[in-house]
Design a protein around this motif. Structure first.
Motif, PDB file in Angstrom:
ATOM      1  N   LEU A 114      41.725 -20.076   2.458  1.00 57.28           N
ATOM      2  CA  LEU A 114      42.606 -20.371   2.835  1.00 57.28           C
ATOM      3  C   LEU A 114      43.497 -20.016   1.650  1.00 57.28           C
ATOM      4  CD1 LEU A 114      44.822 -22.384   3.208  1.00 57.28           C
ATOM      5  CD2 LEU A 114      43.042 -23.034   4.865  1.00 57.28           C
ATOM      6  N   THR A 115      44.699 -18.857   1.816  1.00 55.98           N
ATOM      7  CA  THR A 115      45.258 -18.772   0.680  1.00 55.98           C
ATOM      8  C   THR A 115      46.896 -19.389   1.548  1.00 55.98           C
ATOM      9  OG1 THR A 115      44.125 -17.229  -0.110  1.00 55.98           O
ATOM     10  CG2 THR A 115      46.456 -16.954  -0.183  1.00 55.98           C
ATOM     11  N   VAL A 116      47.653 -19.660   0.567  1.00 55.39           N
ATOM     12  CA  VAL A 116      48.807 -20.477   1.193  1.00 55.39           C
ATOM     13  C   VAL A 116      49.571 -19.770   0.311  1.00 55.39           C
ATOM     14  CG1 VAL A 116      50.474 -22.543   1.598  1.00 55.39           C
ATOM     15  CG2 VAL A 116      48.190 -22.385   1.978  1.00 55.39           C
ATOM     16  N   SER A 117      51.010 -18.674   0.370  1.00 53.62           N
ATOM     17  CA  SER A 117      51.918 -17.911  -0.346  1.00 53.62           C
ATOM     18  C   SER A 117      52.555 -19.106  -0.480  1.00 53.62           C
ATOM     19  CB  SER A 117      52.658 -16.876   0.525  1.00 53.62           C
ATOM     20  OG  SER A 117      51.555 -15.925   0.514  1.00 53.62           O
ATOM     21  N   GLN A 118      53.498 -19.314  -1.587  1.00 50.29           N
ATOM     22  CA  GLN A 118      54.412 -19.641  -2.432  1.00 50.29           C
ATOM     23  C   GLN A 118      55.610 -19.797  -3.116  1.00 50.29           C
ATOM     24  OE1 GLN A 118      51.199 -22.026  -3.940  1.00 50.29           O
ATOM     25  NE2 GLN A 118      53.200 -24.405  -3.899  1.00 50.29           N
ATOM     26  N   GLN A 119      56.539 -19.791  -3.329  1.00 48.85           N
ATOM     27  CA  GLN A 119      57.635 -18.926  -4.194  1.00 48.85           C
ATOM     28  C   GLN A 119      58.383 -20.095  -4.873  1.00 48.85           C
ATOM     29  OE1 GLN A 119      60.197 -16.118  -2.289  1.00 48.85           O
ATOM     30  NE2 GLN A 119      61.887 -16.175  -4.034  1.00 48.85           N
ATOM     31  N   ALA A 120      58.779 -19.497  -6.107  1.00 52.17           N
ATOM     32  CA  ALA A 120      59.601 -21.207  -6.821  1.00 52.17           C
ATOM     33  C   ALA A 120      60.515 -19.850  -7.535  1.00 52.17           C
ATOM     34  CB  ALA A 120      59.160 -21.391  -7.987  1.00 52.17           C
ATOM     35  N   GLY A 121      61.718 -19.731  -6.694  1.00 52.41           N
ATOM     36  CA  GLY A 121      62.727 -18.836  -7.249  1.00 52.41           C
ATOM     37  C   GLY A 121      62.389 -17.706  -7.185  1.00 52.41           C
ATOM     38  N   ARG A 122      62.181 -16.657  -8.118  1.00 52.40           N
ATOM     39  CA  ARG A 122      61.781 -15.892  -8.203  1.00 52.40           C
ATOM     40  C   ARG A 122      60.132 -15.187  -8.124  1.00 52.40           C
ATOM     41  NH1 ARG A 122      66.228 -11.822 -11.524  1.00 52.40           N
ATOM     42  NH2 ARG A 122      68.010 -12.461 -10.117  1.00 52.40           N
ATOM     43  N   ARG A 182      56.672 -15.587  -7.292  1.00 48.08           N
ATOM     44  CA  ARG A 182      55.463 -15.321  -5.836  1.00 48.08           C
ATOM     45  C   ARG A 182      54.268 -15.482  -6.789  1.00 48.08           C
ATOM     46  NH1 ARG A 182      58.734 -14.182  -1.442  1.00 48.08           N
ATOM     47  NH2 ARG A 182      60.305 -12.785  -2.054  1.00 48.08           N
ATOM     48  N   PHE A 183      53.115 -16.764  -5.877  1.00 51.17           N
ATOM     49  CA  PHE A 183      52.266 -16.923  -6.292  1.00 51.17           C
ATOM     50  C   PHE A 183      51.569 -17.553  -4.932  1.00 51.17           C
ATOM     51  CE2 PHE A 183      54.733 -20.313  -7.114  1.00 51.17           C
ATOM     52  CZ  PHE A 183      54.387 -21.479  -6.634  1.00 51.17           C
ATOM     53  N   ALA A 184      50.255 -17.993  -5.249  1.00 51.99           N
ATOM     54  CA  ALA A 184      50.031 -18.554  -3.899  1.00 51.99           C
ATOM     55  C   ALA A 184      48.158 -19.743  -4.338  1.00 51.99           C
ATOM     56  CB  ALA A 184      49.543 -17.270  -3.020  1.00 51.99           C
ATOM     57  N   SER A 185      48.268 -21.127  -3.147  1.00 47.22           N
ATOM     58  CA  SER A 185      47.596 -21.698  -3.664  1.00 47.22           C
ATOM     59  C   SER A 185      46.250 -21.222  -2.482  1.00 47.22           C
ATOM     60  CB  SER A 185      47.703 -23.289  -3.327  1.00 47.22           C
ATOM     61  OG  SER A 185      48.795 -23.330  -4.045  1.00 47.22           O
ATOM     62  N   ALA A 204      46.486 -17.836  -7.525  1.00 49.13           N
ATOM     63  CA  ALA A 204      46.554 -17.126  -7.743  1.00 49.13           C
ATOM     64  C   ALA A 204      48.160 -16.500  -8.315  1.00 49.13           C
ATOM     65  CB  ALA A 204      46.195 -16.027  -6.560  1.00 49.13           C
ATOM     66  N   SER A 205      48.489 -15.477  -8.713  1.00 51.47           N
ATOM     67  CA  SER A 205      49.268 -14.662  -9.431  1.00 51.47           C
ATOM     68  C   SER A 205      49.247 -13.615  -9.828  1.00 51.47           C
ATOM     69  CB  SER A 205      50.524 -15.567 -10.627  1.00 51.47           C
ATOM     70  OG  SER A 205      49.288 -15.715 -11.475  1.00 51.47           O
TER      71      SER A 205
END
Length: 86
Positions: free
Chosen positions: A18-26, A28-31, A50-51
């Motif tokens: 499974l993938t959890v999308s994330q964002q920090a400021g601009r 974008r990446f995922a765990s 993942a980036s």
């Protein structure tokens, strides 16, 4: 899924992912959380991030709200949830 993954314990089959999308400021990446199974039947859980479409190992950082989304996503991944004790 029939992908193989290399682990320190030898090759393993990818059972669930499974993938959890994330964002920090601009940014974008995922765990990524993977349930793997060795040829001997041992189950392993691998965390990665993942980036830009590339999965990397290394430190994986989840915020409280990401953990909540991970728990929600685990509803669709019962074997992975069981391996994590959830």
């Amino acid at each position: 899924m029939s992908k193989k993954a290399a682990t320190p314990w030898g090759p393993a089959d990818l059972v669930e992912e499974l993938t959890v999308s994330q964002q920090a400021g601009r940014k974008r990446f995922a765990s990524v959380v993977q349930l793997l199974e060795t040829d001997k039947g041992e189950r392993l859980v691998r965390f990665a991030y993942a980036s830009s479409g590339t999965v990397r190992r290394g430190p994986v950082t989840l915020r409280a709200r990401d953990i909540a989304r991970l728990k929600d996503a685990l509803r669709d991944h019962p074997a992975l949830a069981e391996a994590l004790g959830m």
